[in-house]
Write a protein that holds these residues in place. Structure first.
Motif, PDB file in Angstrom:
ATOM      1  N   ALA A 428       0.658  -1.188  -0.261  1.00 11.70           N
ATOM      2  CA  ALA A 428      -0.102   0.019   0.376  1.00 11.70           C
ATOM      3  C   ALA A 428       0.138   1.469   0.006  1.00 11.70           C
ATOM      4  CB  ALA A 428      -1.151  -0.214   1.157  1.00 11.70           C
ATOM      5  N   ARG A 429       1.945   0.902  -0.137  1.00 10.98           N
ATOM      6  CA  ARG A 429       2.852   1.938   0.263  1.00 10.98           C
ATOM      7  C   ARG A 429       2.943   3.231   1.235  1.00 10.98           C
ATOM      8  NH1 ARG A 429       6.165  -0.418  -1.541  1.00 10.98           N
ATOM      9  NH2 ARG A 429       7.039   0.964  -2.113  1.00 10.98           N
ATOM     10  N   LEU A 430       2.728   2.953   1.983  1.00  6.68           N
ATOM     11  CA  LEU A 430       2.522   3.510   3.437  1.00  6.68           C
ATOM     12  C   LEU A 430       4.011   4.060   4.291  1.00  6.68           C
ATOM     13  CD1 LEU A 430      -0.103   0.915   5.720  1.00  6.68           C
ATOM     14  CD2 LEU A 430      -0.654   3.674   3.626  1.00  6.68           C
ATOM     15  N   ALA A 431       3.800   4.897   4.253  1.00  6.64           N
ATOM     16  CA  ALA A 431       4.866   5.380   4.980  1.00  6.64           C
ATOM     17  C   ALA A 431       5.168   5.158   6.178  1.00  6.64           C
ATOM     18  CB  ALA A 431       4.632   6.852   4.710  1.00  6.64           C
ATOM     19  N   LEU A 432       5.251   3.989   6.400  1.00  2.47           N
ATOM     20  CA  LEU A 432       5.441   3.660   7.627  1.00  2.47           C
ATOM     21  C   LEU A 432       6.951   4.130   8.554  1.00  2.47           C
ATOM     22  CD1 LEU A 432       4.122   0.355   6.997  1.00  2.47           C
ATOM     23  CD2 LEU A 432       3.251   1.195   8.747  1.00  2.47           C
ATOM     24  N   THR A 433       8.015   4.020   7.971  1.00  7.70           N
ATOM     25  CA  THR A 433       9.281   4.138   8.439  1.00  7.70           C
ATOM     26  C   THR A 433       8.708   5.597   9.202  1.00  7.70           C
ATOM     27  OG1 THR A 433       9.935   2.783   7.281  1.00  7.70           O
ATOM     28  CG2 THR A 433      11.720   4.505   9.233  1.00  7.70           C
ATOM     29  N   ALA A 434       8.471   6.794   8.471  1.00  9.56           N
ATOM     30  CA  ALA A 434       8.863   8.240   8.697  1.00  9.56           C
ATOM     31  C   ALA A 434       7.588   8.760  10.320  1.00  9.56           C
ATOM     32  CB  ALA A 434       8.029   9.013   7.584  1.00  9.56           C
ATOM     33  N   SER A 435       6.689   7.736  10.030  1.00  7.51           N
ATOM     34  CA  SER A 435       5.827   8.151  10.321  1.00  7.51           C
ATOM     35  C   SER A 435       5.724   7.142  11.956  1.00  7.51           C
ATOM     36  CB  SER A 435       4.314   7.560  10.742  1.00  7.51           C
ATOM     37  OG  SER A 435       3.721   7.840   9.606  1.00  7.51           O
ATOM     38  N   PHE A 436       6.668   5.976  11.523  1.00  5.96           N
ATOM     39  CA  PHE A 436       7.167   6.014  13.264  1.00  5.96           C
ATOM     40  C   PHE A 436       9.141   7.105  14.296  1.00  5.96           C
ATOM     41  CE2 PHE A 436       6.295   1.463  11.105  1.00  5.96           C
ATOM     42  CZ  PHE A 436       5.035   2.207  12.013  1.00  5.96           C
ATOM     43  N   LYS A 437       9.440   7.780  12.897  1.00  5.81           N
ATOM     44  CA  LYS A 437      10.131   8.468  13.101  1.00  5.81           C
ATOM     45  C   LYS A 437       9.751   9.716  13.644  1.00  5.81           C
ATOM     46  CE  LYS A 437      14.892  10.612  12.549  1.00  5.81           C
ATOM     47  NZ  LYS A 437      14.057  11.875  13.484  1.00  5.81           N
ATOM     48  N   ASN A 438       9.317  10.013  13.431  1.00  8.46           N
ATOM     49  CA  ASN A 438       8.752  11.455  13.629  1.00  8.46           C
ATOM     50  C   ASN A 438       7.663  11.172  15.393  1.00  8.46           C
ATOM     51  OD1 ASN A 438       8.941  12.897  11.606  1.00  8.46           O
ATOM     52  ND2 ASN A 438       7.099  12.449  10.484  1.00  8.46           N
ATOM     53  N   THR A 439       7.067  10.314  15.296  1.00  5.29           N
ATOM     54  CA  THR A 439       6.498   9.694  16.847  1.00  5.29           C
ATOM     55  C   THR A 439       7.680   9.319  17.750  1.00  5.29           C
ATOM     56  OG1 THR A 439       4.907   8.819  15.568  1.00  5.29           O
ATOM     57  CG2 THR A 439       5.490   8.449  18.070  1.00  5.29           C
ATOM     58  N   LYS A 440       8.764   8.961  17.170  1.00  6.45           N
ATOM     59  CA  LYS A 440       9.863   8.578  18.725  1.00  6.45           C
ATOM     60  C   LYS A 440      10.587  10.521  19.157  1.00  6.45           C
ATOM     61  CE  LYS A 440      13.122   5.512  18.163  1.00  6.45           C
ATOM     62  NZ  LYS A 440      13.922   4.730  17.166  1.00  6.45           N
ATOM     63  N   ASP A 441      10.554  10.653  17.565  1.00  6.68           N
ATOM     64  CA  ASP A 441      10.966  12.250  18.330  1.00  6.68           C
ATOM     65  C   ASP A 441      10.219  13.232  18.666  1.00  6.68           C
ATOM     66  OD1 ASP A 441      13.728  11.384  16.682  1.00  6.68           O
ATOM     67  OD2 ASP A 441      12.141  13.178  14.502  1.00  6.68           O
ATOM     68  N   ALA A 442       8.452  13.198  18.910  1.00  4.61           N
ATOM     69  CA  ALA A 442       7.799  13.831  19.235  1.00  4.61           C
ATOM     70  C   ALA A 442       7.378  13.006  21.124  1.00  4.61           C
ATOM     71  CB  ALA A 442       6.122  13.192  18.597  1.00  4.61           C
ATOM     72  N   ILE A 443       7.970  11.769  20.806  1.00  5.69           N
ATOM     73  CA  ILE A 443       8.355  11.273  22.605  1.00  5.69           C
ATOM     74  C   ILE A 443       9.165  11.791  23.372  1.00  5.69           C
ATOM     75  CG2 ILE A 443       9.114   8.449  23.309  1.00  5.69           C
ATOM     76  CD1 ILE A 443       6.933   7.496  21.748  1.00  5.69           C
ATOM     77  N   ALA A 444      10.472  11.761  22.455  1.00 10.65           N
ATOM     78  CA  ALA A 444      12.210  12.998  23.144  1.00 10.65           C
ATOM     79  C   ALA A 444      11.895  13.878  23.420  1.00 10.65           C
ATOM     80  CB  ALA A 444      13.204  11.865  21.954  1.00 10.65           C
ATOM     81  N   ARG A 445      11.161  14.587  22.574  1.00 16.17           N
ATOM     82  CA  ARG A 445      10.628  16.152  23.317  1.00 16.17           C
ATOM     83  C   ARG A 445      10.030  15.589  24.008  1.00 16.17           C
ATOM     84  NH1 ARG A 445       9.917  16.701  17.389  1.00 16.17           N
ATOM     85  NH2 ARG A 445       8.025  16.479  17.838  1.00 16.17           N
ATOM     86  N   GLN A 446       9.141  15.131  24.252  1.00 13.38           N
ATOM     87  CA  GLN A 446       7.771  15.522  25.309  1.00 13.38           C
ATOM     88  C   GLN A 446       8.561  14.366  26.832  1.00 13.38           C
ATOM     89  OE1 GLN A 446       5.147  11.479  25.768  1.00 13.38           O
ATOM     90  NE2 GLN A 446       3.910  13.388  25.415  1.00 13.38           N
ATOM     91  N   ALA A 447      10.093  13.452  26.575  1.00 20.19           N
ATOM     92  CA  ALA A 447      10.228  13.803  28.068  1.00 20.19           C
ATOM     93  C   ALA A 447      11.542  15.213  28.783  1.00 20.19           C
ATOM     94  CB  ALA A 447      11.043  12.422  27.787  1.00 20.19           C
ATOM     95  N   ARG A 448      11.856  15.601  27.848  1.00 17.67           N
ATOM     96  CA  ARG A 448      13.340  16.852  27.866  1.00 17.67           C
ATOM     97  C   ARG A 448      12.399  17.875  28.296  1.00 17.67           C
ATOM     98  NH1 ARG A 448      15.208  15.539  22.390  1.00 17.67           N
ATOM     99  NH2 ARG A 448      13.723  16.948  21.486  1.00 17.67           N
ATOM    100  N   ARG A 449      10.688  17.922  27.918  1.00 20.05           N
ATOM    101  CA  ARG A 449      10.022  19.027  28.310  1.00 20.05           C
ATOM    102  C   ARG A 449       9.423  18.879  30.365  1.00 20.05           C
ATOM    103  NH1 ARG A 449       7.895  19.354  23.599  1.00 20.05           N
ATOM    104  NH2 ARG A 449       6.025  18.023  24.251  1.00 20.05           N
ATOM    105  N   ALA A 450       9.754  17.368  30.085  1.00 21.62           N
ATOM    106  CA  ALA A 450       8.701  16.693  31.615  1.00 21.62           C
ATOM    107  C   ALA A 450      10.526  17.048  32.358  1.00 21.62           C
ATOM    108  CB  ALA A 450       8.612  15.505  31.328  1.00 21.62           C
ATOM    109  N   LYS A 451      11.561  16.336  31.938  1.00 21.70           N
ATOM    110  CA  LYS A 451      12.283  17.152  32.968  1.00 21.70           C
ATOM    111  C   LYS A 451      12.894  18.678  33.439  1.00 21.70           C
ATOM    112  CE  LYS A 451      15.576  13.824  30.786  1.00 21.70           C
ATOM    113  NZ  LYS A 451      16.862  13.510  30.360  1.00 21.70           N
TER     114      LYS A 451
END
Length: 451
Positions: A428-451
């Protein structure tokens, strides 16, 4: 652990994975027979942040004259590396510059005087046997060595074993499974002694008995060359691996070589293993036996360039100058990547400099770069079959598209190695990897803000 694998599984492979374009279609043929060619840049831009960890602190200023290999940045703690001049000449500027990742990075620009006058070097011994084991890891840090396969994790940190852990084997990664990249292949063919010496020094530093060099079997010449290089050396082995992507991933290589898996959220040292790239091993040999810091690396320059090549580039060489050294572009590039086609990072233009982890510069045409439009997921399960991390990409995509970070984390999106296998195989040519990379980056940003 290692003995069982060698005796029972003489040729091994990882779980999952794909077989992306290889040979001429995968871009390797154009440079696999191209000997390493040195090139010294006219000027270099050396970022103070070239590895995972704290940026180094500049100790030079505009107008200073520096020598090749001279320290220009001090490490800012244990999880940090010093920076060194990769040319001799005059410091033009020390300033914040926008390079690759969207944030300004303090960068030292040096104009090459062409003389290559070296700073004073202090070798620790003339051969592996004469080196004091306790001096090896400090020398590795002082030389600014990090993972040269792309991860750029500081090598001295990796070799500093946590209390309560032990290491019984060191694996040298010669898989080079990524499309287009042949830098490690050529290094194994042309400079095997550097790799072997670096591995032996790392083994000596940790008191490790076994050293294993894993090489995929599409590089039979490299396998034979490395076997000849280790002949008669106790504890060293070359292990051929079935060719499959992304076998060069740290966890995937460990599984292929040892038969054991690194625990989820764990580290290789949890199962007694350390992994080094072949370029990193060679840099260790240079640092300890020659006293040289890491100031250059082999990089494949390929794609729509006139003369694809493997260049020994000084750290800080701009991509544009590297392409110029290969005759320039043969047609207008549409996409520029640092790395291969599966995991390479898109560059905004060809101005950014190569770093310690840059194994490839890839220029693609518009036709090669086009991405088909996404279609609805048909729940075929192919992404599950090929995921080397054992994840369920089709399910993760649901959480990522909703912006549900908690749901994505609960399904281990942080374990995704962003290899691109799921996107590659998806009908289906889904942009799976790009979605996961963006989500991992968002999780990392969230963790930094929580510190």
């Amino acid at each position: 652990r290692f003995e069982r694998q060698v005796l029972l599984l003489p040729q091994c492979s990882m779980r999952g994975g794909v077989h992306p374009l290889d040979g001429a279609r995968g871009g390797k043929t154009s440079t696999s027979s191209s000997p390493i060619r040195p090139y010294a840049a006219k000027s270099v831009q050396i970022p103070m942040c070239q590895a995972i960890g704290a940026p180094s602190v500049p100790i030079v200023q505009a107008g200073d004259q520096v020598k090749l290999g001279q320290k220009i940045g001090e490490a800012a703690g244990f999880m940090s590396l010093p920076a060194h001049a990769s040319v001799s000449g005059r410091v033009v500027s020390v300033e914040q510059r926008m390079l690759m990742l969207g944030n300004p990075i303090l960068t030292v620009t040096i104009e090459n005087d062409g003389r290559d006058d070296w700073a004073e070097l202090t070798p620790l011994g003339k051969d592996v046997e004469s080196v004091n084991a306790a001096s090896i890891i400090p020398a590795i840090k002082e030389a600014g060595i990090c993972g040269m396969g792309g991860a750029t994790f500081p090598t001295h940190v990796k070799l500093t074993i946590p209390e309560g852990k032990s290491c019984d084997s060191i694996i040298v990664n010669g898989a080079e499974c990524e499309t287009h990249v042949t830098a490690d292949h050529r290094l194994m063919l042309e400079e095997p002694a550097r790799i072997v010496n670096g591995l032996r020094l790392a083994m000596k530093a940790l008191g490790v008995k076994y050293g294993i060099i894993g090489i995929e079997d599409n590089k039979k010449d490299a396998i034979e060359t490395m076997k000849a290089a280790i002949a008669g050396i106790e504890g060293l082995h070359v292990m051929p691996l079935y060719t499959k992507y992304p076998q060069g991933g740290e966890r995937q290589l460990i599984h292929a070589v040892t038969g054991y898996e690194v625990p989820v959220h764990g580290l290789p040292i949890d199962i007694g293993v350390v992994v080094l790239n072949v370029g990193t091993a060679a840099a260790i040999a240079d640092a300890v036996l020659l006293g040289k810091p890491l100031i250059e690396r082999v990089t494949t320059v390929t794609g729509c360039v006139k003369e694809p090549a493997n260049l020994r580039l000084r750290i800080g060489t701009s991509a544009s100058e590297a392409v110029e050294a290969c005759g320039g572009y043969k047609e207008e590039p549409y996409t520029l990547l640092m790395g291969g086609a599966m995991t390479g990072i898109c560059m905004p233009d060809d101005k950014p400099p190569i770093g310690k982890g840059t194994n490839c510069l890839l220029a693609l045409t518009e036709a090669e770069s086009k991405t088909p439009a996404e279609q609805p997921c048909i729940r075929c399960g192919r992404c599950v079959d090929v995921c080397p991390a054992g994840l369920k990409p089709f399910l993760l995509k649901h959480f990522c598209d909703k912006g549900d970070l908690a749901g994505a984390q609960a399904n281990d999106v942080t374990e995704c190695i962003v290899c691109g296998c799921c996107s590659y195989i998806c009908p289906a040519r889904l942009a799976l990897t790009a979605s996961f990379k963006n989500t991992k980056d968002a999780i990392a940003r969230q963790a930094r803000r929580a510190k």
